[in-house]
Design a protein around this motif. Structure first.
Motif, short mmCIF file in Angstrom:
data_model
loop_
_atom_site.label_atom_id
_atom_site.label_comp_id
_atom_site.label_asym_id
_atom_site.label_seq_id
_atom_site.Cartn_x
_atom_site.Cartn_y
_atom_site.Cartn_z
N VAL A 79 42.56 43.92 39.00
CA VAL A 79 42.10 45.07 39.79
C VAL A 79 40.58 45.18 39.76
N LEU A 80 39.99 45.00 38.58
CA LEU A 80 38.54 45.11 38.43
C LEU A 80 37.79 43.93 39.05
N ASP A 81 38.24 42.72 38.74
CA ASP A 81 37.50 41.52 39.12
C ASP A 81 37.73 41.10 40.57
N GLU A 82 38.88 41.45 41.12
CA GLU A 82 39.20 41.01 42.48
C GLU A 82 39.25 42.16 43.48
N GLU A 83 40.09 43.15 43.23
CA GLU A 83 40.25 44.22 44.22
C GLU A 83 38.99 45.09 44.32
N LEU A 84 38.45 45.51 43.19
CA LEU A 84 37.24 46.34 43.23
C LEU A 84 36.09 45.57 43.88
N LYS A 85 35.96 44.31 43.53
CA LYS A 85 34.89 43.49 44.12
C LYS A 85 35.06 43.37 45.63
#
Length: 472
Positions: A298-304
């Motif tokens: 979620v942090l490394d892919e979706e948020l980015k």
């Protein structure tokens, strides 16, 4: 047991003692800014108030799908139409007249997609394509429900409200009011509003906050072919934060990462700008359906992807990312033996049983549990560029739980997540209805090759529906 002892493990029947707090409920207002009085369970009675922003319904219609038509059923439906109109009027929804069009159809019509489409198109035409809501009375739970929603919301562009024949025989005031709440939300109204705004000390007078929610609906475990359905919703008003729009996409089978998140977020942000003549300076994004092992995704892919998408339209809000979880085994009980029942609505626990290393997280029991043991929601704050305090975030989440359109009490899960779940499930109905129609047509063709679904084939919302709370 014996096996646990062999491994040197032991347990105790004593519960872990934790310190909890009970948040104050928000001040709510109904029509003419009348303050809403809450009972001990934080519920309010519609009999004492009118809706905050009821939308007038100038054109409505009703259709019944029953296995046979007789005078008793005809009278039941006619009386139901009168009682629903009267109840809507009591809570402030002005209905110009009784249903402009009242149809009686055999329930087999729900199983015939072409016949159902012609019926809906004919009703829309008879109403000069100004139909605001079509009330559908169905004899029983029927698989054709998904086809009805598919055709009405993606092909014809009609807002529908379904109800079962068994429930309209002797409809009580509460049932009629619940229908009215859903109808008002679907036609663009607001049922209740917070008297005290959600503004925090870090939100300036001219700043807006957009709340977003995302979820993915997966097919049944044994289904290896059907796509997963991703949904993203966002609030379209501030500071009330109770009007939503939604985007739906299909993606590969059982893929949890939201593939088209960036595109959906752009469209929702642009719609917010169109409605408010400005972008929201702050975004609070709630993600549902992910385990702790997927937090990095979620942090490394979706948020980015979300930040990159916003930047592509020169929009750079500060973002707070929160994961909401309901699939856990934590339960909260009152320590006072003289008090029975569940913990009260607004109970917060943010010490001892939370993950200190992962940043801020807390358990919130926002609802009243009438039956069984209440399950609190577990919120994890994974990213916070807005630097909100824990008290502010907890109050915001709890206050939002009072704005859910379908009921007159706080719900167990923050509405952006709740609505995202409903939208993803609606997308599942679209796919199932679409597949049923295309499978039957392909089986009748001479081709022997198996049917393959392409994501570009996923039904698109009709222009009359896509800017409304059709999922309300």
């Amino acid at each position: 047991g014996e096996v646990a002892r062999q491994f040197g493990l032991s347990g105790t029947a004593n519960l872990t003692e934790v310190q909890g707090r009970v948040l104050d409920p928000p001040d709510l207002k109904a029509a003419q800014d009348k303050r809403v009085e809450l009972d001990q369970h934080c519920q309010w009675k519609l009999s004492q108030y009118q809706l905050y922003d009821p939308k007038a319904i100038n054109c409505s219609a009703m259709v019944s799908f029953v296995p046979f038509k007789n005078s008793k059923i005809t009278n039941q439906i006619s009386q139901f139409a009168i009682k629903l109109t009267s109840r809507c009027d009591e809570i402030g929804i002005s209905i110009a007249q009784h249903p402009l069009e009242l149809r009686y159809e055999d329930i087999t019509c729900l199983s015939n997609k072409d016949k159902l489409r012609r019926l809906l198109e004919d009703i829309a035409e008879k109403c000069n394509n100004n139909l605001q809501v079509l009330v559908c009375v169905i004899a029983c739970k029927h698989p054709g429900y998904k086809v009805l929603k598919l055709i009405s919301e993606t092909e014809v562009g009609i807002m529908t409200q379904c109800c079962l024949l068994d429930n309209i025989g002797r409809p009580n005031s509460r049932y009629l009011a619940n229908l009215a709440l859903k109808i008002n939300a679907k036609v663009g109204g607001s049922n209740v509003a917070m008297a005290s705004t959600l503004k925090a000390r870090y939100v300036g007078e001219d700043m807006h906050v957009m709340f977003m929610g995302a979820d993915v609906n997966h097919p049944r475990p044994w289904d290896k072919l059907s796509p997963s359905i991703a949904a993203v919703v966002a609030t379209m008003n501030w500071p009330a934060a109770n009007i939503y729009e939604a985007k739906i996409r299909s993606q590969d089978n059982r893929k949890e990462k939201i593939v088209n998140l960036g595109d959906m977020c752009i469209k929702l942000a642009q719609m917010y700008h169109e409605r408010n003549r400005k972008y929201a300076e702050k975004v609070v994004f709630f993600r549902d359906g992910v385990s702790e092992g997927q937090f990095n995704m979620v942090l490394d892919e979706e948020l980015k992807e979300m930040k990159t998408a916003f930047a592509s339209i020169s929009y750079n809000p500060s973002i707070t990312l929160i994961v909401a979880q309901k699939r856990h085994r934590t339960r909260l009980f009152l320590q006072d033996a003289t008090k029975q029942g569940n913990v009260p609505p607004g109970t917060i626990v943010d010490t001892k049983i939370v993950h200190v290393k992962n940043g801020l997280d807390f358990f919130l029991c926002s609802h009243h549990g009438s039956f069984g043991t209440s399950k609190p929601a577990h919120y994890h704050v994974l990213w916070d560029e807005n630097k909100f305090s824990s008290n502010e975030l907890q109050s915001w989440v709890y206050n939002l739980c009072f704005t859910f359109a379908r009921c007159t009490r706080p719900v167990s899960l923050v509405p952006p997540v709740y609505y995202a779940d409903l939208v993803a499930y609606r997308g599942r109905l679209y796919y199932d209805g679409w597949l049923e129609a295309h499978s039957s047509s392909s089986s009748s063709s001479s081709s022997s090759s198996p049917f393959r679904f392409d994501h570009e084939m996923f039904p698109k919302l009709h222009k009359n529906i896509k800017h409304s709370m059709f999922f309300g």
